[in-house]
Write a protein that holds these residues in place. Sequence first.
Motif, PDB file in Angstrom:
ATOM      1  N   LEU A  98       0.813  -1.221   0.000  1.00  0.00           N
ATOM      2  CA  LEU A  98       0.000   0.000   0.000  1.00  0.00           C
ATOM      3  C   LEU A  98       0.839   1.260   0.000  1.00  0.00           C
ATOM      4  CD1 LEU A  98      -2.768  -1.003   2.576  1.00  0.00           C
ATOM      5  CD2 LEU A  98      -2.952  -0.974   0.094  1.00  0.00           C
ATOM      6  N   LEU A  99       2.122   1.166   0.436  1.00  0.00           N
ATOM      7  CA  LEU A  99       2.978   2.349   0.489  1.00  0.00           C
ATOM      8  C   LEU A  99       3.283   2.884  -0.897  1.00  0.00           C
ATOM      9  CD1 LEU A  99       5.449   1.300   3.308  1.00  0.00           C
ATOM     10  CD2 LEU A  99       3.620   2.975   3.454  1.00  0.00           C
ATOM     11  N   ALA A 100       3.147   2.048  -1.929  1.00  0.00           N
ATOM     12  CA  ALA A 100       3.362   2.526  -3.290  1.00  0.00           C
ATOM     13  C   ALA A 100       2.191   3.349  -3.802  1.00  0.00           C
ATOM     14  CB  ALA A 100       3.620   1.339  -4.226  1.00  0.00           C
ATOM     15  N   GLU A 101       1.025   3.277  -3.127  1.00  0.00           N
ATOM     16  CA  GLU A 101      -0.167   3.982  -3.596  1.00  0.00           C
ATOM     17  C   GLU A 101      -0.610   5.083  -2.648  1.00  0.00           C
ATOM     18  OE1 GLU A 101      -3.273   1.198  -4.499  1.00  0.00           O
ATOM     19  OE2 GLU A 101      -1.867  -0.382  -5.042  1.00  0.00           O
ATOM     20  N   TYR A 102      -0.333   4.938  -1.337  1.00  0.00           N
ATOM     21  CA  TYR A 102      -0.833   5.899  -0.357  1.00  0.00           C
ATOM     22  C   TYR A 102       0.298   6.297   0.587  1.00  0.00           C
ATOM     23  CZ  TYR A 102      -5.307   4.038  -1.956  1.00  0.00           C
ATOM     24  OH  TYR A 102      -6.359   3.638  -2.730  1.00  0.00           O
ATOM     25  N   ASP A 103       0.099   7.435   1.241  1.00  0.00           N
ATOM     26  CA  ASP A 103       1.045   7.889   2.248  1.00  0.00           C
ATOM     27  C   ASP A 103       0.856   7.080   3.528  1.00  0.00           C
ATOM     28  OD1 ASP A 103       3.023  10.071   3.027  1.00  0.00           O
ATOM     29  OD2 ASP A 103       1.536  10.240   4.608  1.00  0.00           O
ATOM     30  N   ALA A 104       1.934   7.013   4.338  1.00  0.00           N
ATOM     31  CA  ALA A 104       1.869   6.216   5.565  1.00  0.00           C
ATOM     32  C   ALA A 104       0.833   6.779   6.538  1.00  0.00           C
ATOM     33  CB  ALA A 104       3.249   6.172   6.232  1.00  0.00           C
ATOM     34  N   VAL A 105       0.679   8.110   6.566  1.00  0.00           N
ATOM     35  CA  VAL A 105      -0.312   8.717   7.461  1.00  0.00           C
ATOM     36  C   VAL A 105      -1.724   8.328   7.028  1.00  0.00           C
ATOM     37  CG1 VAL A 105      -1.215  10.896   8.328  1.00  0.00           C
ATOM     38  CG2 VAL A 105       1.242  10.613   8.005  1.00  0.00           C
ATOM     39  N   GLU A 106      -1.971   8.272   5.714  1.00  0.00           N
ATOM     40  CA  GLU A 106      -3.288   7.875   5.227  1.00  0.00           C
ATOM     41  C   GLU A 106      -3.594   6.416   5.584  1.00  0.00           C
ATOM     42  OE1 GLU A 106      -3.711  10.706   1.274  1.00  0.00           O
ATOM     43  OE2 GLU A 106      -2.686   8.801   1.102  1.00  0.00           O
ATOM     44  N   ILE A 107      -2.588   5.554   5.470  1.00  0.00           N
ATOM     45  CA  ILE A 107      -2.791   4.146   5.825  1.00  0.00           C
ATOM     46  C   ILE A 107      -3.100   4.015   7.305  1.00  0.00           C
ATOM     47  CG2 ILE A 107      -1.685   1.884   5.901  1.00  0.00           C
ATOM     48  CD1 ILE A 107      -0.045   2.727   3.472  1.00  0.00           C
ATOM     49  N   ALA A 108      -2.360   4.777   8.140  1.00  0.00           N
ATOM     50  CA  ALA A 108      -2.621   4.719   9.583  1.00  0.00           C
ATOM     51  C   ALA A 108      -4.012   5.239   9.908  1.00  0.00           C
ATOM     52  CB  ALA A 108      -1.560   5.531  10.324  1.00  0.00           C
ATOM     53  N   ALA A 109      -4.448   6.310   9.230  1.00  0.00           N
ATOM     54  CA  ALA A 109      -5.789   6.843   9.473  1.00  0.00           C
ATOM     55  C   ALA A 109      -6.863   5.831   9.064  1.00  0.00           C
ATOM     56  CB  ALA A 109      -5.977   8.157   8.716  1.00  0.00           C
TER      57      ALA A 109
END
Length: 583
Positions: free
Chosen positions: A351-362
Motif C-alpha cells: 500500500l505504500l506505493a499507492e498511499y502515504d503512511a499517514v493515510e494508511i494509519a488513518a
Amino acid sequence: MSEEQSETTEATATIGRSPGTVYVLPHTSDSIPEFLSAALGRIDPESPSVQVLILTADGENALAIAEMAHSLNGATGIEVLPATRASRSARLLKARPVRAISGTPEELIALVSASALKLDELRVVVIAWAEDLLDQGERAVTALETILSDAGKSADRIIVTRRISKPIEDFVERYARRARRAPMPMDDIGTGEIPEVKYLTTAGIAKPASLRRLLDELDPPSAAIVVRTAAGEIDAERVLHTLGYSGEDSPVTVVRGAPSAAVHTIIIYDAPVRRSEIHALGTVGAVNVVTLVTPAELSPIRELFGAKLSPLNFSAGTDKLRRRDDAMRSELRSVLSAGIPPREIAPLEPLLAEYDAVEIAAAALQLLERERRVAKAAPPSMATTPAAAPEWTGATSKLFVTLGDRDGIKPGDLVGTIAGEAGIPGGSIGKVEVYESHTIVEVPAAESEKIITALNGKTIKGRKVAVRADRPKSERKSSEGDSRGGDRPPRRTFDRDDRPRPSGPRPPRAAGDRPRSGYDRPRPGSDRPRPGSDRPRPGADRPRPSSDRPRFGSDRPRPGSDRKRPGADRPRSGPPRKGRPER
C-alpha cells in the motif's frame, strides 16, 4: 571637494538610484493588495513588455499574488503570470504580451537565461516578504541578487517584510537606499485598548465550516462577523443564511470594520492586518472576540496581538473529543514502544506505493473504530467473539515460489497476493523466507493446493510466478547430482564386486578360438560371396608397364640431372669450407 562638486555628486546619486518603499505587513493573503495595487499602478498598458517583477519564496505565494491580482482587476484588467515552472512560463511569454510576472528567483533566472524574459523595461521590482527569501539558502539569495543587479537602478524597489530587523535593514540599504516606509500596522498605534482575543486554527477553504461550528458552540445572543474582503462577506452571509440568521433584525450580522452597536461576540472572519483594526474592536466592549486564522497566519497574528492572543477551548463536547484523542494516542504509543512484529507490517508494504503512511494509519484507525462500534452494539454473546480470524495453529506445508530477491520480491508482496488471489487470511500465512532465486512460504496444509492453483501463472511485479509444493531436504539432496533436471529417477550405479561370478576355476581359452579385436577378427558375413565378384574386371587382361621404370620416389631421375654444371671441374680458390671435403 568644493561645494559645487558635492552638489553634483548628490544629484547623480539621486538620479542613478530610484527611491524604494518598505511595507511592514503580516504574511497573509489580505496583505497582498496593500503593495500589489501600488506596483500594478505603474504599468503602461500600451507597452507589451514585462514591467513588474514580483519575487516570492515559493510557488504558492506566486499563485496567491496572481489570484489576488485577478480579483482586484477582473478578467479584463492587468494580470500577473505565476512562473511556477520555467518551461510553461516561457511558452506563455512568447505567445502573448505579459506585463507582470511573479515567481521564485530561480525560476525567473531560468527565464532570463533562456532569453524568454527581458529586464530592460522593468519599472517595479517587488520582494514579497524579504525575510522568507533570505532564509531560502545561498542559491536563492544568489539568484535574488543577480536579478536585482540585472534589473538596474532605474526600477523602483518595493520590499515587503513582517518586521524590521538588522538583516532587513542591511538588505534595504544595499538595494533600496533611503527607501521610504509605507504606513505599517506596527506603527499604527490607535487609541483603544487591545482586547483579549481567542483564535481558532483552520484551513482557508474550511473557514465557512469553522464559522458554523463556532456559532453552534458559542451560541451567542448577538454577534458580529467582521470581514475585510468581498469573498469573505459572501461566505459569511451564506453560512448565516444556512443557520437561519436572516433579515434586518437578525442577532448575528456581517459587518466590515468595527460594529457600530454593542454585541456579545465578535468573530473576525478575515484576519486583521493593521493594529488600528484591533483597537477599534476593543471599543465595542464585546464579551468574546474570536478570530479565524490559517497556520501560515498564526505567527504574524501573534506579533500583532502580543500577549492578548490565546487558543480557543470549546466546551464539554470538545473536551470529550480531546480526551478520546489523547487516549488513542497513548494506546498507539504503547503499541509502538512494545514493537510491531513483521507479520503486521508485511501486508501494508504494497500500500505504500499507492498511499502515504499517514493515510494508511488513518484508515487503520477508522477500521478499528468501526470494529469497536460493532462490538459495542452487539449482544454480550456476540461481543465476546473476536472480530478478526485467529492465526493458524494447525498443520502447515511449505510452498516453493520461483521468484526471489533478484526479482525484487518482498514478503509483503507474496502475503498480499496469496490473501487476494486465494482468499486466505494474512494471519494464517506463516514464515516467508526470501532467497536469491526463490522463496519458501509456509501456509496451512489444507489450503496449499488452493494456493498453488490460484497463484500459478499470476504476475507479481511484472514476473510470472510458478508455485509447487516444496520437497523435503532429503529428496532435494538425492537429486542434486542429477544434471538432467526435472523429477527423473536417480541413475543406476554398478559395482564390479557386486556382479555374480561362476563357481569353480575358469577353463583355459585355446589360441585362436575367439579373436578379440583388430584385423584378425572376422567381420559378420565375410564368408558370403560378394555379388559380382566372379565377373572379370575391365582391362584386367591389359599388359602392365615394365617394372624397370621407376614411377615415383627417390629412384626416379630428375630432368637434366645428367648434365654437367659449368665450372664444376675448375679448382676452388681459398681455404676449404668447414665440414665439407675439398673437391
